[in-house]
Write an enzyme that holds these catalytic residues in place. Structure first.
Site, short mmCIF file in Angstrom:
data_model
loop_
_atom_site.label_atom_id
_atom_site.label_comp_id
_atom_site.label_asym_id
_atom_site.label_seq_id
_atom_site.Cartn_x
_atom_site.Cartn_y
_atom_site.Cartn_z
CE LYS A 282 3.64 5.27 6.81
NZ LYS A 282 2.56 4.71 6.83
CB SER B 196 1.21 2.88 3.85
OG SER B 196 0.61 3.81 5.38
CB SER C 8 -1.82 3.30 7.51
OG SER C 8 -2.29 3.29 5.85
#
Lengths: 479, 504
Positions: free
Chosen positions: B71, B158, B182
């Protein structure tokens, strides 16, 4: 003002940089004066993703300070974030302590005009310092030096217990002495390792409620603190006398002009949005650690002063002067240890040495005279090898040589003349040359003696033993 | 099986210190990304020139030669880290996050960096600045990550990119971060395994902070086994993170095959709409009206699977669940407002020039942050403001304690808690972007674990009528990741949901 209708209420906030090897939340070197941004890393630069880790030594120093200020050391403490924007604050928040400081509720003993007084300490907490903006030589902008970012600070907040600028001065002096004895800070105002803000308000004498206070910043010396407070007391008094009100604000001291000017009002004050620092868990301060630190606490200025009086039989006043700075007190004790009479050493150091240092703009830190040399000087004076007056001159010489006083005295032929025959011969010459003074003396004008003694001393370049000169001269005049 | 379909276990068995194999796997993934990422858009930073060209360039270790996608909120030394925000464009960290160092020490390498909601604010990946409508340079055609199972749908967020790249087989595995769901929600929506470890299990050093008391990094993998392998490498105390735990790391693979016989699985009534089992008391509907029917069905089936495997199903209650979203949006935004204050145009990233400092701050932050980031900064600033602190932040902290106590009580009765991961399968792109509250409710089942700090894992448990993946969440006691892996692996072994792959 100390007289008149109004009484001042003064509280001080003192920031002290701790002299730990590394910074408070990272392992960068904690040092003043290096090339800009030499001592930085992702943590003290506040780079995204970096996290603080508390330096254990900082906590130890903070506990020491708390104990020395007679505070209660907290069982649990935590850190909080103080949020505001400024380019010298790379995270846009300062890690500080809001409602759980490392220590609180203490006091400092001071003496003002010979009277003892206790100044309360509200709290002493740990926080990180910010960086520095550099404006010089830069067009259209500023540079930031983050070397200072993350320097450990202790903020010591006093109770509003002071009533006069002199008390603020004495409080700061006492506080500085304590911190120096603890060896936790250099307490150098010029380098910014000790900084002070003053809260000042006035109220009608007898009133219990506080007046509206102004916070004064940019105070660069203890003297400036006292001057600024006096200025502020006068300004607020004038203001009220003229029917105006005092507004709560932050004011800046201008040392050159000797005035304070408004910086920001209460309305413009920041809302710091304090909240617990989630990157640092609350700390339990075990009583074991506190007792361990307590056991290793050095002797503090007050204790040392009392010991000097008790052990060396010197006056409280001299003891106070000698113990104000740890290094000076050490110097005194080493001088005594080198064989000097304690009382004489106290006189010579507290008065003559400090006086001569002041003339030469020297501090105990920059002094090159050794306790051994000082002791030697006092010894040869006490033995009558030189007079006290010559001693003062020899002391003057000692600032620029590492020779012992006895060597200086020999080399310069300054040894005191204690040979009665030799002194008598000089006296005879003086009597012969100043018949008028001799007649005056014999006619009852006893102060003519001083003149004649002076003449003898002059002829011997001050080397004649003053006691002998007096004795022989008097005998001859009255014969 | 094509090489790009390999998970960690297969990749390890394939590479075995063989440089040809190492390169073949890398090539297969590069080609695969070249083909599918045009549709999926999982990667924001991918360059084959950055990849190692020989196994010799890597340390030996349990992940020797295994590529990992990350990420884009984890700092990578010399590799741009943007948090999918305009304000961090061009920010190249001078250091590696601790998880990256651990991966490298274990022999792994960074394959690519993944799209995400801006600063991890969102549940759909749509707040990413790589989404055309949010891009400062108005790259209107650009698209944020899409769901590999149906590219008209969001991948969740996310960590949407981290989930989608694994689901699309353009990664062997990836890391994401989870502040309120997330990792788990996009794992559920993309049909992969995602774990949020116990708070403090994995170092946060180098993870760009959102909610510091909630954030955890965790693995996305194709199987539970792989998830255990990857956590094993990244878990452990880090002296650089004061909130990382000293608790020893279990050997996760040692217990993964132990089965679930006599394992007590708690079913919290507050997480369901209807009663879960026939023999449950009749008196009430369970009341969670936002729960999708397909999701509920799949969870009921999963419960049956566990019953058949010998687990004991226990009814439990987590009475303060209903406050979790509110508490989360106070604490999370409060911390975020402070954490994001450093993006001010002074040191790095975007600076919009202006006549004075104040204006520079205003313009930089105005142009640099997207709508959702601004919304959260405003909310967080408000709840910390003098006069409001006690009513919001302080109150929320108290309720947070109650939510923790709910779990402490529940875990007296059970070993793991089973719930849906997300109330619905993936929703359509654009469907909720302008409706923040409905978006926030996507995390309704996942937020509590962050508030309590307990570990939680999402594992695929089937599909909706229209073919979108559905995930089941297992929550455990503090540091009970081994139990979660054990329970999830047993379920996975008894089902075939995880073997299905999207057609791309």
């Amino acid at each position: 003002m100390s007289t008149g209708k109004y009484e001042a209420v003064i509280g001080l906030e003192v920031h002290v940089q701790l002299n730990t090897q590394s910074k408070i939340f990272c392992s960068c070197r904690n040092r003043f004066g290096d090339r800009p941004n030499a001592n930085t890393c992702p943590v003290c630069l506040g780079l995204p993703g970096s996290l603080p880790v508390l330096n254990r030594k900082v906590l130890e120093s903070a506990i020491k300070v708390g104990l020395a200020l007679n505070c209660h050391v907290a069982e649990r403490m935590k850190f909080d974030r103080k949020n505001y924007f400024y380019p010298d604050l790379p995270k846009a928040y300062q890690i500080s302590q809001f409602d759980m400081p490392v220590s609180a509720k203490g006091y400092v003993d001071i003496m003002v005009n010979g009277e003892p007084k206790k100044i309360g300490i509200t709290r002493a907490h740990v926080e990180e310092d910010a960086g520095k903006l550099l404006h010089e030589g830069i067009k259209d902008g500023s540079n930031v030096d983050y070397n200072r970012t993350g320097t450990p600070l202790i903020e010591i907040v006093s109770e509003p217990d002071m009533r006069m600028p002199e008390e603020a001065y004495e409080y700061l002096t006492a506080l500085k002495a304590i911190l120096q004895y603890l060896e936790v800070s250099d307490c150098n105002m010029e380098e910014g390792s000790l900084r002070c803000d003053a809260n000042v308000s006035i109220r009608p004498r007898g009133q219990k409620e506080f007046g509206v206070k102004a916070e004064i910043k940019n105070l660069n010396s203890f003297k400036a603190v006292a001057r600024a407070i006096q200025y502020e007391i006068d300004r607020q008094t004038d203001s009220i006398e003229e029917g105006d009100t005092v507004v709560q604000e932050t004011r800046l001291w201008n040392d050159a002009k000797g005035v304070t000017t408004s910086m920001r009002s209460k309305e413009e004050a920041h809302d710091y949005r304090y909240f617990p620092e989630p990157d640092l868990v609350p700390f339990v301060i075990s009583r074991e650690i506190v007792s361990k630190i307590k056991a290793t606490m050095p002797e503090l200025p007050r204790e040392r002063q009392q010991r000097f009086v008790d052990t060396y039989g010197i006056t409280v006043l001299d003891a106070a002067v000698l113990t104000q700075e740890k290094r000076l007190a050490d110097f005194y004790e080493e001088t005594v240890a080198c064989g000097s009479d304690p009382k004489a050493a106290s006189n010579w150091i507290a008065n003559e040495l400090l006086g001569q240092m002041k003339q030469r703009d020297l501090t105990i830190a920059t002094l090159t005279i050794t306790p051994k040399a000082m002791a030697n000087l006092i010894q040869i004076i006490n033995k009558g090898l030189i007079s006290g007056k010559i001693g003062k001159d020899v002391l003057g010489e000692m600032f620029s040589t590492d020779k012992l006083p006895e060597e200086i005295v020999k080399a310069k032929g300054l040894l005191q003349i204690s040979d009665e025959g030799a002194i008598a011969r000089v006296i005879d010459e003086v009597i012969a040359a100043h018949q008028k003074s001799v007649d005056d003396y014999r006619a009852g004008k006893k102060n003519a003696l001083g003149f004649l003694v002076g003449q003898v001393m002059q002829k011997t370049k001050g080397k004649a033993n003053p006691a002998l000169v007096n004795k022989i001269l008097t005998t001859k005049l009255e014969a | 099986m094509e090489l790009f379909k390999y998970g960690i276990k297969q990749a390890r068995e394939f590479i075995q210190a063989n440089n040809e194999h190492f390169l073949a796997l890398q090539r297969a993934l590069v080609e695969r990304a070249g083909t599918v990422d045009k549709k999926v858009n999982a990667y924001v930073s991918f360059s084959s020139s950055k990849l190692p060209t020989s196994l010799n360039q890597l340390s030996g270790g349990p992940l020797h030669g295994v590529p990992v996608s990350l990420k884009d909120n984890m700092c990578t030394d010399g590799w741009e880290t943007t948090c999918a925000s305009n304000i961090l464009q061009g920010f190249i960290p001078p250091y590696d996050a601790t998880v990256i160092s651990k991966l490298k020490d274990a022999g792994a390498y960074i394959f690519a960096k993944c799209d995400m909601d801006e600063f991890a604010f969102g549940s759909s990946c749509e707040t990413s600045c790589y989404n055309g409508r949010n891009n400062r340079k108005k790259k209107a055609n650009a698209s944020a990550t899409r769901n590999p199972w149906n590219v008209d749908y969001i991948p969740g967020g996310s960590s949407g990119g981290s989930a989608a790249c694994v689901a699309a087989d353009e990664a062997v595995c990836s890391l994401g971060s989870d502040t309120g769901g997330s990792i788990r929600q996009p794992a559920a929506l993309c049909g992969v395994v995602g774990l949020k470890p116990t708070y403090g299990r994995v170092s946060r050093y180098g993870l760009v902070a959102f909610g510091s008391s909630l954030d955890q990094i965790g693995p996305f993998t194709k199987t539970v086994y792989d998830n255990a392998l990857l956590l094993q490498v990244i878990a452990g105390h880090d002296p650089k993170d004061s909130t990382s735990a000293h608790e020893p790391v279990d050997d996760y693979l040692a217990t993964i095959n132990k089965g679930v016989k006599d394992l007590r699985i708690g079913i919290p009534k507050e997480y369901f709409r209807f009663k879960i089992r026939e023999d449950m008391p009749e008196k009430e509907l369970m009341g969670n009206e936002g729960l999708d029917y397909d999701v509920e069905l799949r969870i009921r089936e999963a419960i049956k699977v566990y019953q058949n495997l010998g687990a004991k199903i226990v009814d439990i209650s987590l009475p303060h669940t209903k406050y979790a979203v509110a508490v989360y949006y106070i604490i999370g935004t409060a911390e975020a407002s402070s954490n994001l204050a450093r993006f001010d145009g002074v040191q790095y990233g975007l600076r919009v020039y202006a006549d004075n400092l104040r204006e520079m701050y205003f313009k930089t932050r105005d142009e640099g942050f997207g709508d959702e980031a601004k919304r959260r900064i405003l909310l967080g600033t408000f709840v910390l403001s003098s006069g409001y602190y006690d009513a919001y932040y302080k109150k929320a902290q108290k309720v947070r304690t109650l939510i923790k106590q709910d779990f402490d009580n529940a875990f007296q009765q059970c070993d793991v808690i089973l719930t849906p991961t997300s109330p619905t399968p993936a929703f359509k792109i654009g469907e909720k972007l302008d409706d923040p509250i409905s978006m926030y409710l996507s995390d309704i089942f996942t937020i509590s674990a962050n508030l309590a700090g307990i570990p939680a894992l999402s594992v695929p448990c089937g599909f909706s009528k229209n073919g979108l993946p559905i995930g089941m969440q297992l929550m455990g006691k503090y540091f009970s990741e081994a139990t979660l892996f054990q329970a999830a692996h047993t379920f996975e072994s008894a089902t075939d949901h995880h073997t299905k792959r999207p057609a791309l």
